[in-house]
Scaffold this motif. Structure first.
Motif, short mmCIF file in Angstrom:
data_model
loop_
_atom_site.label_atom_id
_atom_site.label_comp_id
_atom_site.label_asym_id
_atom_site.label_seq_id
_atom_site.Cartn_x
_atom_site.Cartn_y
_atom_site.Cartn_z
N ALA A 121 14.57 36.60 8.50
CA ALA A 121 14.22 35.33 7.85
C ALA A 121 12.97 35.46 7.01
O ALA A 121 12.79 34.76 6.01
N GLY A 122 12.09 36.38 7.38
CA GLY A 122 10.89 36.62 6.59
C GLY A 122 9.88 35.48 6.68
O GLY A 122 10.01 34.56 7.49
N GLY A 123 8.87 35.56 5.84
CA GLY A 123 7.81 34.57 5.86
C GLY A 123 6.77 34.89 6.90
O GLY A 123 6.71 36.00 7.45
N ARG B 154 7.68 32.01 13.63
CA ARG B 154 8.83 32.61 14.32
C ARG B 154 8.44 33.06 15.73
O ARG B 154 9.22 32.94 16.67
N ARG B 155 7.22 33.55 15.87
CA ARG B 155 6.73 33.92 17.20
C ARG B 155 6.63 32.67 18.08
O ARG B 155 6.97 32.70 19.27
N SER C 165 17.14 31.11 5.12
CA SER C 165 17.58 32.45 5.48
C SER C 165 18.05 32.51 6.93
O SER C 165 18.99 33.24 7.26
N LEU C 166 17.41 31.72 7.79
CA LEU C 166 17.80 31.70 9.19
C LEU C 166 19.19 31.08 9.36
O LEU C 166 19.97 31.52 10.21
N ARG C 167 19.46 30.07 8.54
CA ARG C 167 20.80 29.45 8.60
C ARG C 167 21.87 30.39 8.08
O ARG C 167 22.98 30.46 8.62
N ARG C 168 21.53 31.15 7.02
CA ARG C 168 22.53 32.02 6.39
C ARG C 168 21.92 33.39 6.12
O ARG C 168 21.52 33.70 5.00
N PRO C 169 21.82 34.24 7.16
CA PRO C 169 21.26 35.58 6.97
C PRO C 169 22.10 36.38 5.98
O PRO C 169 23.33 36.17 5.88
#
Length: 376
Positions: free
Chosen positions: A14-16, A21-22, A54-58
């Motif tokens: 997902a990046g960023g 995310r942690r 990106s998390l929804r659609r890797p």
């Protein structure tokens, strides 16, 4: 690849910023639960809109490439922030990665080690120093960590690998399905077989200039301390040294001739407070306080249970039975080398190194020149 690993990989891709995310992993307890929490929870954690999309659609191609790499070998692993196997020393730094891709033995990431870094265009004397110190420190039981680059890095890795029971870690700035520079592919394989190659980047990631300074923080974070053998005033090795200092680790530098431009970075570090290093024993003595922190984390990871009565005083921290009892019986009052302990116990040297570190810091084991004995 199971659902948890697929979910963790989605979080990685997902990046960023890593912190949101942690936070999702910590709040929800697993990567799968973090993904299932949905967009509202992602926004609450501070995930950027681009990362949420990106998390929804890797990206399917990147996911497929990473899945193939993970399935290709049992030594290919992905260790997430929420895993008990995530190395404690790295976890305690200011900007640890969300996850680590590992080619090799992940237990090696818990072995006490020292980063040895320096110039890619090292002098003959610099290369000799790298080999000498890497060999001496490896004989003392330290894992030799570096970046798989030309010059000092290669000399340090190769010196460590020359000892059958020694270990080495390479932290790289590419995906683990490639090697940079490509001519080090054989060395990459040797390190994976006798230690571990590590990256925060998924398979398929090519070398980029920005990746190498950022990989240095992982190298510094996995190590008890960093030794700069030879470096110019503008050198990536100085970045590693700075990041080690920021993480509260020891920084060592080897002085050189005032006429050698590759010594100026080391002299600058010494002026700024790095320890001037003349012998490997000086480094080993200085690393003891940080090793205590690692030993404490290892006790938790090894799930301690009440110790055998002969494994130390009542004041010592309890050690698990079984393997520790076997190791205690394998130790004698005469110094015993690591390879003989491996034969006597049937345990790997990486596991033994971790156990011996705990026992040494509890005052139960003495170590001298890479040989171990019971401490009276």
């Amino acid at each position: 690849m199971d659902d948890e690993q697929r979910s963790l990989l989605s979080l990685v891709l997902a990046g960023g910023q890593v912190a949101p995310r942690r936070q999702l992993l910590e709040r929800h307890g697993s990567a799968a639960a973090a993904l299932a929490a949905g967009p509202a929870a992602w926004r609450e954690a501070g995930l950027a809109p681009e990362a949420a999309a990106s998390l929804r659609r890797p990206d399917p191609a990147t996911m497929a490439s990473a899945a193939r790499w993970l399935a290709a070998s049992p030594t290919h692993q992905l260790i997430g922030w929420d895993s008990a196997d995530y190395p404690a020393l790295l976890r305690g730094t200011g900007s640890p990665p969300l996850a680590l891709f590992v080619d090799g033995d992940p237990d090696v990431l818990w072995q006490p080690g020292i980063a040895i870094v320096g110039s890619r265009n090292a002098s003959a004397g610099g290369r000799d120093n790298a080999r000498h110190f890497a060999l001496a420190l490896a004989q003392a039981g330290l894992c030799i960590n570096s970046g798989l680059a030309a010059g000092i890095d290669v000399c340090a890795h190769e010196a460590a690998l020359s000892l059958p029971q020694a270990r080495s870690i390479a932290v790289v700035g590419t995906g683990l399905d490639m090697t940079y520079p490509a001519r080090h592919a054989a060395l990459h394989r040797r390190i994976a077989a006798q230690g571990a190659v590590v990256s925060e980047h998924p398979p398929g990631t090519p070398p980029k200039a920005s990746h190498f300074p950022s990989r240095n923080r992982i190298l510094a974070g996995l190590s008890l301390g960093t030794l700069v053998v030879e470096a110019a005033n503008r050198s990536g090795a100085l970045i590693t040294a700075r990041q080690a200092a920021e993480a509260g680790r020891e920084v060592f530098a080897i002085p050189g001739s005032i006429h050698n431009p590759l010594a100026r970075g080391c002299h600058r570090l010494i002026r700024d407070g790095a320890a001037l290093l003349e012998t490997a024993d000086e480094a080993i003595a200085a690393l003891a306080p940080v090793a205590t922190t690692l030993a404490s984390a290892l006790r938790g990871r090894l799930a301690p249970t009440p110790s055998h009565p002969h494994l130390g005083s009542a004041a010592a921290a309890p050690l698990p039975q079984g393997d520790y009892h076997r190791l205690w019986n394998a130790l004698g009052h005469d110094p015993t080398p690591m390879d003989e302990l491996v034969q006597r116990t049937g345990l790997t040297s990486a596991v033994l190194s971790s156990m011996l570190l705990v026992m040494e810091l509890d005052g139960q084991v003495a170590v001298e020149h890479g040989r171990y004995s019971r401490k009276s």
